[in-house]
Write an enzyme that holds these catalytic residues in place. Structure first.
Site, PDB file in Angstrom:
ATOM      1  N   ASP A   1     106.014 -16.677 -45.229  1.00  0.00           N
ATOM      2  CA  ASP A   1     105.365 -15.852 -44.214  1.00  0.00           C
ATOM      3  C   ASP A   1     103.947 -15.524 -44.675  1.00  0.00           C
ATOM      4  O   ASP A   1     103.592 -15.728 -45.834  1.00  0.00           O
ATOM      5  CB  ASP A   1     106.123 -14.533 -44.023  1.00  0.00           C
ATOM      6  CG  ASP A   1     107.443 -14.748 -43.295  1.00  0.00           C
ATOM      7  OD1 ASP A   1     107.542 -15.735 -42.568  1.00  0.00           O
ATOM      8  OD2 ASP A   1     108.370 -13.929 -43.473  1.00  0.00           O
TER       9      ASP A   1
ATOM     10  N   ASP B   1     111.490 -11.803 -43.356  1.00  0.00           N
ATOM     11  CA  ASP B   1     111.677 -10.361 -43.395  1.00  0.00           C
ATOM     12  C   ASP B   1     112.361  -9.804 -42.156  1.00  0.00           C
ATOM     13  O   ASP B   1     112.881  -8.696 -42.179  1.00  0.00           O
ATOM     14  CB  ASP B   1     110.333  -9.647 -43.594  1.00  0.00           C
ATOM     15  CG  ASP B   1     109.306 -10.026 -42.534  1.00  0.00           C
ATOM     16  OD1 ASP B   1     109.687 -10.704 -41.560  1.00  0.00           O
ATOM     17  OD2 ASP B   1     108.130  -9.655 -42.686  1.00  0.00           O
TER      18      ASP B   1
ATOM     19  N   ASP C   1     114.894 -13.977 -38.699  1.00  0.00           N
ATOM     20  CA  ASP C   1     114.709 -14.957 -39.773  1.00  0.00           C
ATOM     21  C   ASP C   1     116.034 -15.336 -40.437  1.00  0.00           C
ATOM     22  O   ASP C   1     116.071 -16.261 -41.254  1.00  0.00           O
ATOM     23  CB  ASP C   1     113.768 -14.401 -40.854  1.00  0.00           C
ATOM     24  CG  ASP C   1     112.324 -14.362 -40.395  1.00  0.00           C
ATOM     25  OD1 ASP C   1     111.935 -15.254 -39.615  1.00  0.00           O
ATOM     26  OD2 ASP C   1     111.595 -13.443 -40.792  1.00  0.00           O
TER      27      ASP C   1
END
Length: 1026
Positions: A457, A757, A761
């Site tokens: 990310d 997070d 996901d």
């Protein structure tokens, strides 16, 4: 204010006066605890009656069955706090069962949610008092939010487990027989030495392995406790704060958002579109909608999958449904076997079969030689003479032969391999914890070392997660300062609505003159801080003047959130949207200028705004737009998504972490591809990726290196498989796109690590070989789906995990090389000696001592090596790399052959060379063999580098173990002669032993110059099945 509202407020003092009057009239002198208990209960019960009366009055006016105003409840709570000292058990039980059974009837009998709040002494708007005495009192009355866990296994368990080993049992039987025959033959004074020595050696092996396993168990127990310590957002005394899940108390007001775990049983107070997953409790996969009238019950352990809310805790710990379930579950044998441990078990079995065959052959040969009269005693007499040898002597000789054969099996079976894995995993887990990485699954340690791709990310991982509003555009004008003065009053009011009411964050001011305390996601916090500081937004006043009708929570697919609110002063309804700038722009037909004038959004204006967005994005700014429309009220729970008016665009700056560029370079140098997957637009993503070193700054970005999630999604399967390796950045991606990319990479044979997070996901984290969740911004759903939690949300910690993963695998290979050298040498020497001479030079006790050095001390020494820079200079090993590589074979075979050659020369020519007797010769063989292993431990520290001493001063454990081994070896030879069956050696003889053993150092140095091919020497390889 309306007359009904005024009447409601006027009713408050009347109710308080009734309660106070009743208290005065019913307060006789209390002479016993029992009387005080009854009086307290009467007060509580009477209070409930008054609350119910107030509820009926309010409900008739407000047409609401359960809701009771805080301004009525609050005085009642303040006038009667003492009930906490003596709760009524029946009510506590009723409260617990009400939520557990989801009983609306029980809730109605209490008088609704606010009445329950009164009973447990909390205020829904402020929570409980955060004074220590209040918290301690609540914990004493209602209990803590913990449940009993089975204690970790004790030392006795592991000792008994060790004694259950078949080879240990056989050795103990042999020791017992040897002890019995020895005492019978030589008397108690002398006859116990051999059998007793075996007993002591076996006991030593058992104790050392048991203590090692005990330390491992305690370490895992400690890490398990840490991993379950979730942080919970609560409101206490009006102040939002984070506490441990174990500190949650009855009466706490808990804030819930997507991905959170419900920390205890409780009731819904307020919120929007709340859906929870109760599958961990009920087994039902369908999500449950939580709403105030028909389903206000929240169960501990459930996960929030949509919406947000505040809840009131009504029961904690073993009084919750989850707590009762967990307290009845026995842990049992939960030892996790990692893929590498499973493969090593297979290797151990294969080597053990070879050892068993050799031992059986030695046993048969020695039996034949004994019964054919080809063996002699220490005095030179033939041991067995048919018809004249005593039966007890025969049994004693057979027992010795069995003991030797069993000991060969013990030495041959590399029990140390699983132990080495356990030790290196435990050691690396502890060190990784200090390096901000908490391992949830053991297998992740070893698998991470083989990662070929890391999908990461952006926000918080590559960046600092410290967002601030850096730019603000109102229509086509860039507002630089004095934001409030630069806009018409109506425009400022619309921004207040669009920011303060369309948010999951909160603003708290302890004192009027103090600064605001803002909670929420980094994006929400940055926008709220800007609105409070620069637009003078009053969050509490805003909420009092508006009523929220409907909420569309943030959606990772649409990347926006919306709210419909009613302004109480004029009863107008406003819809506000906030989200990714290009998404919001597409919903707008008009824009607003500084004067509050709405203007049509034509093609020209739209192009200009798009260029503004692209310019901000190219400066690494996250662009968030706000849009608004006033509508006629409708009962439809769908927000208007077209024909909106664009209010403005803010650019949020989240700078890259200073250490991230170096970490990215380290990973790329180690042969690991880094792919950034982000929800930001293409220009922001490219700017951040270039700044972090994921994209090359010097060259233009090659075609196919940067794609959008929708483009990747729309590729055919063949196109995705063809292009996935080239992609470096995926912008405007959804969790589905991330999951799709992970699938493609794994199909191409990559070992994939993924950071995540959010709740969405979870599929990608589970699909990946290694799921890395974020400890700060990560939701509980994401953490549960991951293998490792990055505690500081920092990519540098991801690179550290990669380094430790390679270290784990490398340490295991070092130990295998060391162990196989000893195995090959010991087996060949004993076999040749037994077949040719009818006796083995190494006794049972001596072989057990070698086994101890090799299995336990050797594992400790080599399994605790720290990561080196060289580990990150190699390519990833991938999935099909053989566990025993050509380099390992090159290193171990010359060492084993050298040891065999030296010790066989000692065996057959030792007496003549050194001019010594049989017993001293055997001692020389034993001493040289042990010292060879000590010197070879140094060689095993590095499989490719000539300098095996680099960094050795930092590994105190290694030096300590080598020192202990040498001291114990001196004691075995010089002082424990009867125990070890040795003779004292002269200084010259010690010098010869050290000289021959030390030759393994130059041998290893020269051997490492020999080049080896990548093709395995042997077809035997263990595939890495993960």
């Amino acid at each position: 204010m309306s007359s009904s509202s005024s009447h409601n407020l006027n009713a408050t003092p009347l109710i308080v006066d009734i309660a106070n009057t009743f208290t005065r009239l019913t307060s006789p002198p209390l002479t016993s605890p029992k009387q005080r208990w009854r009086f307290a209960y009467t007060k509580i019960y009477s209070g409930r009656v008054f609350v119910s009366l107030a509820k009926e009055i309010v409900s008739k006016r407000n047409h609401n069955q359960f809701l009771l105003r805080d301004d009525i409840i609050e005085p009642l709570v303040h006038c009667n706090n003492s009930f906490l000292a003596v709760p009524h058990d029946a009510d506590k039980s009723k409260l617990v069962n009400m939520v557990k059974d989801k009983s609306l009837d029980s809730l109605a009998s209490f008088g609704g949610v606010e009445a329950v709040a009164y009973v447990i002494g909390t205020v829904p708007s402020k929570g409980i008092d955060d004074k220590e005495e209040e918290i301690a009192k609540r914990r004493d009355i209602f209990g803590s939010n913990t449940y009993p866990r089975p204690p970790p296994k004790g030392l006795l368990h592991f000792v008994l487990e060790a004694f259950n080993d078949t080879t240990i049992i056989i050795l103990l039987v042999c020791a017992g027989l040897s002890l019995g025959f020895g005492i019978k033959q030589h008397g108690a004074g002398e006859g116990w030495y051999e059998g007793g020595s075996i007993f002591v050696a076996v006991l030593l092996v058992v104790v050392v392995s048991s203590v090692s396993n005990l330390r491992q168990e305690r370490q895992f127990h400690k890490l398990s406790k840490i991993s379950s310590d979730i942080k919970v957002d609560v409101v206490r005394n009006g102040r939002p704060q984070q506490i441990s899940i174990f500190d949650v108390l009855v009466g706490d007001i808990v804030s819930l958002k997507i991905g959170d775990q419900v920390p205890a049983d409780g009731l819904f107070i307020s919120g929007h579109a709340l859906h929870v997953d109760e599958s961990s409790m009920t087994g039902e996969s369908d999500h449950v909608e939580i709403e105030p009238l028909n389903s206000p019950f929240l169960l501990s352990g459930a996960k929030v999958v949509d919406g947000y809310a505040t809840m009131m805790v009504t029961s904690v710990g073993t009084n919750t449904a989850w707590g009762q379930l967990m307290s009845t579950v026995s842990r049992g044998d939960t030892e996790e076997r990692t893929p590498l441990q499973a493969r090593l078990d297979s290797l151990t079995t294969s080597i053990g079969k070879v050892g068993l065959s050799v031992a059986l052959l030695v046993f048969v040969v020695m039996l034949i030689r004994y019964f054919t009269g080809n063996t002699s005693s220490e005095d030179g007499y033939t041991e067995f003479k048919k018809g004249s040898t005593d039966l007890s002597d025969v049994f004693n000789a057979v027992v010795k032969i069995i003991a030797v054969a069993v000991t060969i099996v013990v030495v041959a079976i590399p029990e140390g391999l699983p132990l080495a894995v356990t030790l290196t995993l435990a050691y690396s887990m502890k060190r990784m914890m200090a390096d901000q990485a908490m391992v949830r699954k053991l297998s992740a340690c070893e698998t991470m070392g083989s990662a070929t791709v890391i999908c990461t990310d952006k926000t918080g991982t590559l960046t600092l997660n410290e967002m601030r509003v850096n730019k603000f555009w109102l229509g086509l004008e860039n507002i630089i300062e004095n934001y409030s003065n630069a806009m018409a009053k109506r425009v400022v009011e619309l921004f207040h609505q669009g920011i303060g009411l369309n948010t999951t964050g909160s603003v708290y001011k302890p004192l009027p003159e103090s600064g605001p305390e803002i909670s929420g996601s980094p994006t929400e916090k940055a926008i709220l801080l800007w609105a409070v500081s620069d637009l003078s937004m009053d969050m509490d006043g805003l909420k009092q003047k508006h009523e929220i009708i409907h909420v569309e929570t943030f959606n990772s697919e649409k990347k926006r959130s919306g709210v419909a609110v009613r302004k109480k002063s004029d009863n107008t309804v406003h819809v506000h949207w906030k989200g990714a700038a290009e998404m919001i722009l597409a919903m707008c037909s008009n824009y607003i200028d500084c004067n509050g004038t709405e203007k049509s959004l034509g093609e020209k204006e739209r192009d200009e705004i798009e260029k503004i967005i692209q310019g901000m994005a190219a400066s690494s700014l996250r662009c968030i737009a706000f849009a608004h429309i006033e509508i006629d009220y409708s009962d439809d729970k769908v927000l208007r998504e077209d024909g909106l008016t664009l209010l403005g665009i803010v650019g949020l700056k989240d700078p890259c972490r200073p250490e991230v560029k170096k970490a990215v370079e380290t990973c790329k140098y180690a042969g690991v591809d880094i792919k950034m997957i982000t929800g930001d637009n293409l220009f922001t993503a490219k700017a951040i990726a270039t700044e972090c070193g994921i994209l090359d700054l010097s060259d233009d970005v090659a075609k196919g290196q940067v794609v959008e999630g929708e483009e990747f999604r729309n590729y055919t399967e063949e196109e995705r498989m063809e292009k996935v390796d080239d992609i470096r950045v995926m912008a405007r991606s959804s969790p589905l796109d991330k999951h799709l990319m992970v699938q493609c990479l794994r199909k191409k044979g990559h070992v994939v690590a993924v950071t995540g997070d959010g709740t969405n996901d979870a599929p990608a984290l589970k699909e990946a070989d290694i799921g890395l969740s974020m400890g700060i911004q990560g939701t509980e759903v994401a953490k549960e789906s991951s293998d490792i939690v990055i505690l500081d949300d920092n990519f540098n910690s991801v690179a550290t995990v990669l380094r430790w993963g390679r270290c784990v695998y490398n340490n295991i290979q070092k130990f295998i090389q060391f162990q196989l050298t000893v195995n090959v040498a010991a087996l060949v020497i004993n076999f040749i000696a037994a077949v040719s001479a009818g006796d083995v030079p190494l006794t049972t006790v001596q072989l057990l001592w070698v086994n101890l050095i090799m299995d336990t001390l050797g594992a400790l020494a080599l399994a605790t090596e720290r990561p080196t820079k060289e580990l990150m200079e190699k390519r990833p090993v991938g999935r099909t790399e053989p566990l025993i590589t050509n380099i390992m074979w090159r290193n171990l075979l010359p060492q084993a052959l050298y040891q065999i050659a030296v010790l066989l020369v000692f065996q057959f020519k030792g007496k003549a060379i050194f001019n010594v007797d049989e017993k001293v010769k055997n001692t020389l063989i034993f001493n040289t063999f042990v010292l060879c292993q000590v010197f070879n431990e140094f060689n095993s520290r590095s499989m490719e580098k000539q300098n095996v001493f680099r960094g050795i001063h930092k590994n105190h454990l290694f030096l300590g173990i080598v020192g202990i081994t040498i001291v114990l070896q001196i004691a075995m030879v010089e002082f424990l002669r009867k125990f070890a069956d040795t003779e004292r050696l002269t200084w010259i003889q010690w010098g010869y032993c050290v000289l021959f053993a030390a030759f393994s150092w130059p041998l290893a140095w020269f051997v490492k110059f020999i080049p080896v091919s990548d093709k395995p020497f042997f077809s035997f390889k263990i595939k890495r099945s993960f």
